[in-house]
Design a protein around this motif. Structure first.
Motif, short mmCIF file in Angstrom:
data_model
loop_
_atom_site.label_atom_id
_atom_site.label_comp_id
_atom_site.label_asym_id
_atom_site.label_seq_id
_atom_site.Cartn_x
_atom_site.Cartn_y
_atom_site.Cartn_z
N PRO A 1 19.98 15.59 36.20
CA PRO A 1 21.31 15.60 35.16
C PRO A 1 22.32 16.29 36.07
O PRO A 1 21.87 17.18 36.92
CB PRO A 1 20.94 16.84 34.11
N ARG A 2 23.55 15.98 36.08
CA ARG A 2 24.64 16.62 36.79
C ARG A 2 24.78 18.16 36.06
O ARG A 2 25.10 18.21 34.88
CB ARG A 2 26.00 15.93 36.79
N ILE A 3 24.94 19.02 36.94
CA ILE A 3 25.12 20.57 36.26
C ILE A 3 26.38 21.07 36.70
O ILE A 3 26.63 21.12 38.11
CB ILE A 3 24.06 21.41 36.94
N VAL A 4 27.22 21.40 35.80
CA VAL A 4 28.62 21.68 35.93
C VAL A 4 28.72 23.22 35.39
O VAL A 4 28.45 23.33 34.26
CB VAL A 4 29.63 20.75 35.44
N ALA A 5 29.02 24.33 36.40
CA ALA A 5 29.26 25.50 35.72
C ALA A 5 30.79 25.84 35.77
O ALA A 5 31.64 25.18 36.22
CB ALA A 5 28.68 26.49 37.05
N GLN A 6 30.91 26.68 34.53
CA GLN A 6 32.37 26.99 34.13
C GLN A 6 32.62 28.65 34.37
O GLN A 6 31.74 29.20 33.57
CB GLN A 6 32.73 26.58 32.92
N VAL A 7 33.60 28.90 35.26
CA VAL A 7 33.69 30.43 35.39
C VAL A 7 35.32 30.70 35.21
O VAL A 7 36.22 29.93 35.57
CB VAL A 7 33.22 30.73 36.77
N ASN A 8 35.53 31.86 34.59
CA ASN A 8 36.85 32.05 34.00
C ASN A 8 37.48 32.98 35.37
O ASN A 8 36.98 33.93 36.00
CB ASN A 8 37.03 32.99 32.89
N LEU A 9 38.83 32.74 35.84
CA LEU A 9 39.32 33.03 36.89
C LEU A 9 40.86 33.49 36.99
O LEU A 9 41.52 32.91 36.14
CB LEU A 9 39.17 32.06 38.20
N ALA A 10 41.26 34.47 37.63
CA ALA A 10 42.70 34.69 37.79
C ALA A 10 42.81 35.33 39.29
O ALA A 10 42.31 36.37 39.39
CB ALA A 10 43.23 35.71 36.67
N LEU A 11 43.85 34.78 39.95
CA LEU A 11 43.90 35.05 41.31
C LEU A 11 45.46 35.35 41.45
O LEU A 11 46.14 34.52 41.33
CB LEU A 11 43.34 34.06 42.40
N GLY A 12 45.65 36.65 42.11
CA GLY A 12 47.01 36.76 42.06
C GLY A 12 47.45 38.14 42.06
O GLY A 12 46.38 38.95 41.86
N PRO A 13 48.71 38.78 42.02
CA PRO A 13 49.10 39.98 41.68
C PRO A 13 48.85 40.38 40.23
O PRO A 13 48.51 39.64 39.38
CB PRO A 13 50.59 40.07 42.03
N GLN A 14 48.84 41.83 39.94
CA GLN A 14 48.54 42.13 38.73
C GLN A 14 49.01 41.71 37.43
O GLN A 14 48.36 41.33 36.39
CB GLN A 14 48.75 43.69 38.56
N PRO A 15 50.41 41.16 37.38
CA PRO A 15 50.85 40.49 36.40
C PRO A 15 50.09 39.06 36.11
O PRO A 15 50.20 38.78 34.79
CB PRO A 15 52.44 40.38 36.67
N VAL A 16 49.90 38.27 37.20
CA VAL A 16 49.06 37.19 36.99
C VAL A 16 47.64 37.35 36.24
O VAL A 16 47.50 36.65 35.44
CB VAL A 16 48.87 36.40 38.20
N ILE A 17 47.02 38.43 36.64
CA ILE A 17 45.75 38.82 36.19
C ILE A 17 45.89 39.27 34.76
O ILE A 17 45.24 38.91 33.85
CB ILE A 17 45.00 39.92 36.80
N ASP A 18 46.85 40.25 34.22
CA ASP A 18 47.23 40.53 32.89
C ASP A 18 47.52 39.39 32.29
O ASP A 18 47.14 39.44 30.93
CB ASP A 18 48.29 41.53 33.09
#
Length: 281
Positions: free
Chosen positions: A200-217
């Motif tokens: 079976p094809r296995i695909v993982a899903q992860v949450n991400l935010a890269l950048g300065p603090q306003p992008v993360i917020d």
């Protein structure tokens, strides 16, 4: 290891910029979430636009809530998109967990798993080119690949994991490496029990935010709003990756578990995150 990008949903027109940056980079797939009672774009429509604006990157629903849709029309829509993209569609499917989505679609939430199994039987028949029934002929167009587009299933319950082996081509795992391994092993066990060829094809899903603090917020606020209905939004937001080192560590962890692809889901709207993720790789 293939690396995909899960697209933000707060500003649909900006997704063209995201898609074109990703298509020019090292990424394998563009993914898009699905809800009905929310301000997200409808994924099949949006992915059709993005596929037309790109040349090679795959487009993937993660996950399309199939029980909210009529199966014959869904099969036709998916086959059309698959054929017109040259086979670039992956159809990630799930049952959903929001009462209001099912309410407005007129679907009994308590039977949504059974409905998905029934839908898969209908759609596989349609994609095979057979007549729909004794009273209705075949429903075209034919998908790019015999038998239909690639199908991945998301979920955590054993019934959902078994569905991968019964109907699908692979598994979408929205789980951290610390407990995704058990899910992968269960899927592979069912795969063997059903005497399926290959893996079976296995695909993982992860949450991400890269950048300065306003992008993360911004990303944290958007993700919290999206998952507020679960009652676990606070906990889920704390797992969001925010540094290149975390990206690389996560890829290594999922590689060790035998995953085929990692989808990094971005809830912040800044399309420069595509370039930052590329640099992090």
């Amino acid at each position: 290891m293939n690396i995909g990008i899960g697209l933000p949903i707060g500003d649909p027109p900006v997704l063209l910029d995201w898609a074109q940056r990703a298509d020019a980079g090292p990424f394998s797939t563009l993914g898009l979430l699905d809800r009905l009672v929310y301000h997200n774009p409808e994924p099949l429509v949006a992915l059709a636009v993005l596929a037309g604006a790109t040349s090679r990157i795959r487009v993937q629903t993660e996950v399309l809530l199939a029980p909210l849709r009529e199966p014959a029309l869904l099969a036709k829509q998916a086959a059309t998109l698959d054929q017109m993209t040259g086979g670039r569609l992956t159809l990630g499917l799930g049952i959903g967990g929001r009462h209001d989505d099912h309410l407005v679609a007129g679907v009994d939430m308590h039977t949504r798993g059974r409905r998905l199994d029934e839908q898969m039987a209908v759609m596989r028949r349609i994609w095979s080119g057979k007549p729909f029934s004794q009273d209705a002929g075949p429903i075209g167009p034919a998908p790019a690949h015999p038998g239909g587009p690639a199908i991945l299933f998301g979920g955590f319950h054993p019934t959902a994991l078994e569905r991968v082996a019964r109907w699908g081509d692979g598994f979408l795992a929205a789980a951290p490496p610390t407990w995704a391994g058990d899910l992968f092993d269960t899927v592979r066990t069912f795969w063997k029990q059903y005497d399926r060829r290959g893996h079976p094809r296995i695909v993982a899903q992860v949450n991400l935010a890269l950048g300065p603090q306003p992008v993360i917020d911004d990303a944290r606020a958007n993700m919290h709003a999206y998952y507020a209905f679960t009652g676990m939004a606070d906990q889920m937001v704390t797992t969001m990756l925010t540094t290149p080192a975390q990206v690389r560590e996560t890829i290594t962890a999922f590689t060790d578990l035998g995953a085929d692809e990692v989808m990094f889901y971005c809830y912040g709207l800044d399309p420069s995150q595509v370039d930052r993720l590329s640099e992090a790789l």
